[in-house]
Design a protein around this motif. Structure first.
Motif, PDB file in Angstrom:
ATOM      1  N   TYR A 220       0.873  -1.058  -0.009  1.00 51.04           N
ATOM      2  CA  TYR A 220      -0.143  -0.080   0.066  1.00 51.04           C
ATOM      3  C   TYR A 220       0.857   1.271  -0.012  1.00 51.04           C
ATOM      4  O   TYR A 220       0.500   2.200  -0.706  1.00 51.04           O
ATOM      5  CB  TYR A 220      -0.745  -0.060   1.302  1.00 51.04           C
ATOM      6  N   ASN A 221       1.950   1.260   0.817  1.00 50.73           N
ATOM      7  CA  ASN A 221       2.846   2.285   0.798  1.00 50.73           C
ATOM      8  C   ASN A 221       3.277   2.714  -0.647  1.00 50.73           C
ATOM      9  O   ASN A 221       3.310   3.686  -1.230  1.00 50.73           O
ATOM     10  CB  ASN A 221       3.888   1.905   1.589  1.00 50.73           C
ATOM     11  N   LEU A 224       0.774   4.116  -2.997  1.00 47.55           N
ATOM     12  CA  LEU A 224       0.374   5.502  -2.752  1.00 47.55           C
ATOM     13  C   LEU A 224       1.485   6.402  -3.090  1.00 47.55           C
ATOM     14  O   LEU A 224       1.349   7.423  -3.580  1.00 47.55           O
ATOM     15  CB  LEU A 224      -0.184   5.661  -1.027  1.00 47.55           C
ATOM     16  N   ASP A 288      -3.781  -0.332   8.577  1.00 49.87           N
ATOM     17  CA  ASP A 288      -2.946   0.258   7.575  1.00 49.87           C
ATOM     18  C   ASP A 288      -3.887   1.063   6.402  1.00 49.87           C
ATOM     19  O   ASP A 288      -3.515   2.027   5.997  1.00 49.87           O
ATOM     20  CB  ASP A 288      -2.239  -1.004   6.795  1.00 49.87           C
ATOM     21  N   ARG A 293      -2.359   4.566   5.851  1.00 54.04           N
ATOM     22  CA  ARG A 293      -2.230   5.065   4.290  1.00 54.04           C
ATOM     23  C   ARG A 293      -3.235   6.308   4.053  1.00 54.04           C
ATOM     24  O   ARG A 293      -2.944   6.903   3.183  1.00 54.04           O
ATOM     25  CB  ARG A 293      -2.800   3.795   3.502  1.00 54.04           C
TER      26      ARG A 293
END
Length: 338
Positions: A220-221, A224, A288, A293
């Motif tokens: 996810y990091n 994004l 998360d 996020r």
């Protein structure tokens, strides 16, 4: 916003205090299976370790010396006569412990047994059985946590540096992932204790939960922050962060909800270890998705500013000037947000 989010995660992480690892046989599955009832019946009428004795394997000629040494060890209820192997080379001596095989007292007795039999050089003795297996499994898991967790963090950190061509952003992202993991573990431990009634977490839950949450959180990091980096090149830092958050928020939220539900399905299994892994990962994914996020990482990126990309510079000087002149995405005037 990022200070508040980090504080919330830190408070949740305090739930890890007092966490205990290692489930005994009585709590490996939920419900009351017949095997557990049988062990409780044996423990009520015989020495606690009767059903699961320790085992000492030695050379056949040293079996009498081993048996004699075992008789002087505290915490032993009975030493059975040695049984020879089919080739007559080895002897097995079963040792009934006074304490339950899963207890701390049994582990201490096993340590005394090792000292006693290893002092007989010609015996070449080895100690086994359920208590020894649980001890060595816990030691192996502790070793894996000391080795695998730092290795995973280093590899992920290097990948983030290579992808983002920055140092500050990967450091901050890794800190958010670790904080998110401990927050999920803290919430889960409180649920295990006070809601589900589990006395401990299985020895493999912490490592497996970490591997799942770090890899999923970094996914996810990457999704994004890589989009933020691309948008910063065209719109400037602040506008790029907000534009990327808008573009990826729905996808990340949807993916996180589906993934959390998938892991939550493990809670329908009768094995306590599966239930614990499902709870830890599902809670971690939700944290998360909806906090780290959506709030923490964008707020950090906005507050740190262009230094977020140090030593790289995704936004060239000409691009920054043009973005400032054009205003934020959507056609608003440059000073409309003041």
């Amino acid at each position: 916003m990022w200070l508040g989010s980090a504080l919330v995660l830190a408070v949740l992480a305090l739930g890890c205090l007092g966490l205990r690892t290692g489930l005994d046989d009585e709590h490996l599955v939920i419900g009351g299976p017949g095997s557990i009832a049988g062990q409780e019946l044996l423990a009520a009428h015989y020495p606690a370790g009767q059903s699961r004795p320790a085992e000492v394997i030695s050379r056949a000629e040293a079996a009498p010396a081993v048996a004699e040494a075992l008789k002087h060890v505290d915490g032993i209820a009975e030493v059975t006569p040695a049984t020879l192997s089919t080739d007559g080379e080895l002897a097995e001596t079963k040792v009934v412990l006074a304490a339950d095989a899963d207890s701390v007292a049994a582990a201490r007795t096993l340590d005394r047994i090792r000292v006693a039999v290893h002092g007989i050089l010609e015996a070449d003795a080895r100690v086994g059985g359920p208590t020894a297996l649980a001890q060595e499994k816990a030691q192996a898991q502790a070793h894996d946590r000391r080795v695998v967790i730092p290795l995973v963090l280093v590899v992920v950190f290097v990948v983030l540096i290579a992808l983002l061509r920055a140092v500050v952003a990967p450091v901050l992202l890794m800190l958010t992932v670790v904080l998110s993991y401990f927050a999920a573990l803290g919430i889960s431990w409180q649920l295990f204790q006070h809601v589900l009634g589990f006395p401990a977490v299985d020895v493999q839950v912490m490592l497996i939960g970490f591997l799942f949450l770090v890899t999923l959180g970094v996914d996810y990091n990457i999704f994004l922050v890589h989009r933020i980096r691309e948008d910063v090149r065209h719109h400037g830092h602040r506008a790029g962060v907000l534009s990327a958050l808008t573009a990826t928020g729905g996808v990340i939220t949807g993916a996180g909800a589906v993934l959390a539900a998938t892991f939550a399905a493990l809670t329908s299994a009768p094995q306590v270890a599966f239930i614990e892994i499902g709870v830890v990962v599902a809670i971690g994914v939700l944290i998360d998705t909806f906090l780290v996020r959506s709030v923490l990482v964008p707020a950090l990126a906005l507050d740190v500013g262009p230094a977020f990309w140090w030593p790289g510079r995704p936004m060239g000087r000409d691009t920054a000037v043009r973005a400032a002149a054009d205003g934020p995405p959507g056609g608003a005037a440059p000073g409309a947000n003041r």
